[in-house]
Design an enzyme around this catalytic site. Structure first.
Site, PDB file in Angstrom:
ATOM      1  N   LYS A  49       0.646  -1.356   0.089  1.00  0.00           N
ATOM      2  CA  LYS A  49       0.067  -0.165   0.032  1.00  0.00           C
ATOM      3  C   LYS A  49       0.970   1.428  -0.060  1.00  0.00           C
ATOM      4  CE  LYS A  49      -3.556  -1.075  -0.656  1.00  0.00           C
ATOM      5  NZ  LYS A  49      -3.842  -1.496  -1.970  1.00  0.00           N
ATOM      6  N   GLY A  51       2.249   2.478  -2.812  1.00  0.00           N
ATOM      7  CA  GLY A  51       2.142   3.044  -4.023  1.00  0.00           C
ATOM      8  C   GLY A  51       2.863   2.226  -5.180  1.00  0.00           C
ATOM      9  N   THR A  52       2.654   1.022  -4.976  1.00  0.00           N
ATOM     10  CA  THR A  52       3.132  -0.053  -5.918  1.00  0.00           C
ATOM     11  C   THR A  52       2.673   0.132  -7.022  1.00  0.00           C
ATOM     12  OG1 THR A  52       2.865  -1.341  -4.114  1.00  0.00           O
ATOM     13  CG2 THR A  52       4.112  -2.683  -5.871  1.00  0.00           C
ATOM     14  N   THR A  53       1.328   0.249  -7.367  1.00  0.00           N
ATOM     15  CA  THR A  53       0.539   0.337  -8.699  1.00  0.00           C
ATOM     16  C   THR A  53       1.059   1.441  -9.374  1.00  0.00           C
ATOM     17  OG1 THR A  53      -1.189  -1.104  -7.345  1.00  0.00           O
ATOM     18  CG2 THR A  53      -1.842  -0.420  -9.412  1.00  0.00           C
ATOM     19  N   HIS A 111       6.661  -7.431  -2.201  1.00  0.00           N
ATOM     20  CA  HIS A 111       6.500  -6.850  -0.995  1.00  0.00           C
ATOM     21  C   HIS A 111       7.279  -7.328   0.249  1.00  0.00           C
ATOM     22  CE1 HIS A 111       3.072  -4.501  -2.463  1.00  0.00           C
ATOM     23  NE2 HIS A 111       2.227  -5.240  -2.212  1.00  0.00           N
ATOM     24  N   ARG A 133       6.191   4.848   2.067  1.00  0.00           N
ATOM     25  CA  ARG A 133       4.861   5.894   2.159  1.00  0.00           C
ATOM     26  C   ARG A 133       5.006   5.935   3.867  1.00  0.00           C
ATOM     27  NH1 ARG A 133      -1.295   4.670   0.406  1.00  0.00           N
ATOM     28  NH2 ARG A 133      -1.941   7.093   0.439  1.00  0.00           N
ATOM     29  N   SER A 141      -4.313   3.201   4.575  1.00  0.00           N
ATOM     30  CA  SER A 141      -4.492   2.306   3.273  1.00  0.00           C
ATOM     31  C   SER A 141      -4.689   0.995   3.371  1.00  0.00           C
ATOM     32  CB  SER A 141      -3.498   2.782   2.305  1.00  0.00           C
ATOM     33  OG  SER A 141      -3.815   2.420   1.002  1.00  0.00           O
ATOM     34  N   MET A 236      -6.254   6.965 -13.447  1.00  0.00           N
ATOM     35  CA  MET A 236      -5.840   5.307 -13.091  1.00  0.00           C
ATOM     36  C   MET A 236      -7.119   4.823 -12.445  1.00  0.00           C
ATOM     37  SD  MET A 236      -1.815   4.995 -11.874  1.00  0.00           S
ATOM     38  CE  MET A 236      -2.091   3.219 -11.275  1.00  0.00           C
ATOM     39  N   ARG A 259      -8.618   4.125  -3.890  1.00  0.00           N
ATOM     40  CA  ARG A 259      -9.433   4.727  -2.779  1.00  0.00           C
ATOM     41  C   ARG A 259      -9.418   6.326  -2.557  1.00  0.00           C
ATOM     42  NH1 ARG A 259      -9.069   6.069   2.723  1.00  0.00           N
ATOM     43  NH2 ARG A 259      -6.953   6.031   2.482  1.00  0.00           N
TER      44      ARG A 259
HETATM   45  P1  A3P Z   1      -5.193   4.776  -0.589  1.00  0.00           P
HETATM   46  O1  A3P Z   1      -5.559   3.823   0.022  1.00  0.00           O
HETATM   47  O2  A3P Z   1      -4.528   5.885   0.300  1.00  0.00           O
HETATM   48  O3  A3P Z   1      -5.963   5.644  -1.593  1.00  0.00           O
HETATM   49  P2  A3P Z   1      -0.381  -0.077  -3.789  1.00  0.00           P
HETATM   50  O4  A3P Z   1      -0.613  -0.066  -5.193  1.00  0.00           O
HETATM   51  O5  A3P Z   1       1.179  -0.347  -3.227  1.00  0.00           O
HETATM   52  O6  A3P Z   1      -1.191  -1.298  -3.248  1.00  0.00           O
HETATM   53  O7  A3P Z   1      -0.655   1.326  -2.963  1.00  0.00           O
HETATM   54  C1  A3P Z   1      -2.277   1.456  -3.142  1.00  0.00           C
HETATM   55  C2  A3P Z   1      -2.253   3.078  -2.819  1.00  0.00           C
HETATM   56  O8  A3P Z   1      -1.764   3.836  -3.609  1.00  0.00           O
HETATM   57  C3  A3P Z   1      -3.835   3.355  -2.616  1.00  0.00           C
HETATM   58  O9  A3P Z   1      -3.727   4.627  -1.566  1.00  0.00           O
HETATM   59  C4  A3P Z   1      -4.112   3.962  -3.837  1.00  0.00           C
HETATM   60  O10 A3P Z   1      -5.147   4.755  -3.930  1.00  0.00           O
HETATM   61  C5  A3P Z   1      -2.742   4.670  -4.220  1.00  0.00           C
HETATM   62  N1  A3P Z   1      -2.629   5.087  -5.509  1.00  0.00           N
HETATM   63  C6  A3P Z   1      -2.522   4.218  -6.712  1.00  0.00           C
HETATM   64  N2  A3P Z   1      -2.537   5.050  -7.775  1.00  0.00           N
HETATM   65  C7  A3P Z   1      -2.403   6.226  -7.629  1.00  0.00           C
HETATM   66  C8  A3P Z   1      -1.992   7.188  -8.227  1.00  0.00           C
HETATM   67  N3  A3P Z   1      -2.027   7.244  -9.500  1.00  0.00           N
HETATM   68  N4  A3P Z   1      -1.868   8.522  -7.474  1.00  0.00           N
HETATM   69  C9  A3P Z   1      -2.155   8.598  -6.034  1.00  0.00           C
HETATM   70  N5  A3P Z   1      -2.325   7.497  -5.514  1.00  0.00           N
HETATM   71  C10 A3P Z   1      -2.436   6.114  -6.072  1.00  0.00           C
END
Ligand code: A3P
Length: 297
Positions: A49, A51-53, A111, A133, A141, A236, A259
């Protein structure tokens, strides 16, 4: 690839070499430990959580946005950037997906805490990008993610979750050890780029520049502008190939994968007392590191 979610049960957490884990991320341990990295592999490592994606989508666009644009509109992010250690019954494991990849470079997500990373990545001198983060937004998150994802243990209520997070009793263990472990590794292994979610939120263009410089790639300004546009949170969130809506294990009615995407959402969750207690524990656990986070921007 579809996930037979009806057959899945929420897993139990257990201690695995000193780190809290679930079987979904340890069942293919031997195969993962023997994974054969290639020198041009790029690893995105994060505590869950962080910012991996977001960074996965950035890297995939930087490398393939121009040469193979159909890739981003037809292949979900979890196939473009396989999750190395995941093993869910009846679907290809992350390691298998990575092994089968023909695109170069392979961008692989993990992870794992640094000590779990297969040795081949170090031996091949691969480049690794670590995204960190701040703990307060990270735990918020993670809590919402665990609520909606059947592959994760039952999170319980927010106060108890916050407590367990501080004790490292969540999947992938202690946030504090994770961020510090990777930070220490960076001091001795040159090919780690350590970056922060907060910086990416504050100035996406600048962070993309730093990534390009680390990876030694020189996209045109037009290509970079395209990446910046595509990785904006709202874009996204709408993008089915990036927002995990095609995966069966998550219930977006409880909480969506994309989210909020904000820095400081913790302020909407922590009570004053929780914040004070958290800060006290944080000072102790982070006393022995030069690593600094921002909880607001
Ligand atoms: P929140 O739950 O705070 O919204 P991961 O990809 O590591 O699982 O992390 C997911 C978190 O990154 C989520 O945070 C998600 O909304 C946020 N996230 C994914 N893409 C994003 C983007 N383009 N800009 C900002 N936050 C992003």
């Amino acid at each position: 690839m579809s996930f037979p979610c009806m057959e899945l049960n929420r897993p139990e957490l257990f201690d695995f070499h000193g780190v809290s884990m679930t079987h979904y991320f340890t069942d293919s341990w031997d195969k993962v430990q023997n994974f054969k990295a290639r020198p041009d592999d790029i690893v995105i490592a994060t505590y869950a959580k962080a910012g991996t994606t977001w960074v996965s989508q950035i890297l995939d666009l930087l490398y393939f946005g121009k040469s193979d644009p159909g890739r981003q509109t037809s292949i979900p992010i979890y196939e473009r950037v396989p999750f190395l250690e995941i093993r869910i019954r009846n679907v290809p494991t992350g390691a298998e997906l990575a092994e089968k990849m023909t695109s170069v470079p392979r961008i692989i997500k993990t992870h794992f805490p640094v000590q779990f990373v297969p040795k081949s990545f170090w031996e091949q001198n691969c480049k690794l990008i670590y995204v960190a983060r701040n703990a307060k937004d990270n735990v918020v998150s993670y809590f919402h993610f665990d609520r909606m994802n059947i592959v994760q243990p039952e999170p319980g209520d927010w106060p108890s979750y916050l407590q367990r997070f501080q004790e490292g009793k969540v999947v992938f263990g202690s946030w504090y050890n994770h961020v510090k472990g990777w930070w220490e590794k960076k001091q001795t292994y040159g090919n780690i780029h350590y970056m922060f979610y907060e910086d990416l939120a504050e100035d996406t263009a600048q962070e993309i520049e730093k990534i390009c410089s680390f990876l030694n790639i020189s996209p045109t300004q037009e290509e970079k502008d395209h990446v910046i546009k595509e990785v904006a949170f709202d874009t996204m969130k709408k993008n089915k190939m990036a927002n995990y809506s095609t995966i069966g294990v998550m219930d977006f009615k409880i909480s969506p994968f994309m989210r909020k995407g904000k820095v400081s959402d913790w302020k909407n969750h922590f009570t004053v007392a929780q914040n004070e207690q958290f800060d006290e524990v944080y000072q102790k656990k982070m006393a022995n590191t030069t690593l600094r986070f921002r909880t607001e921007i």
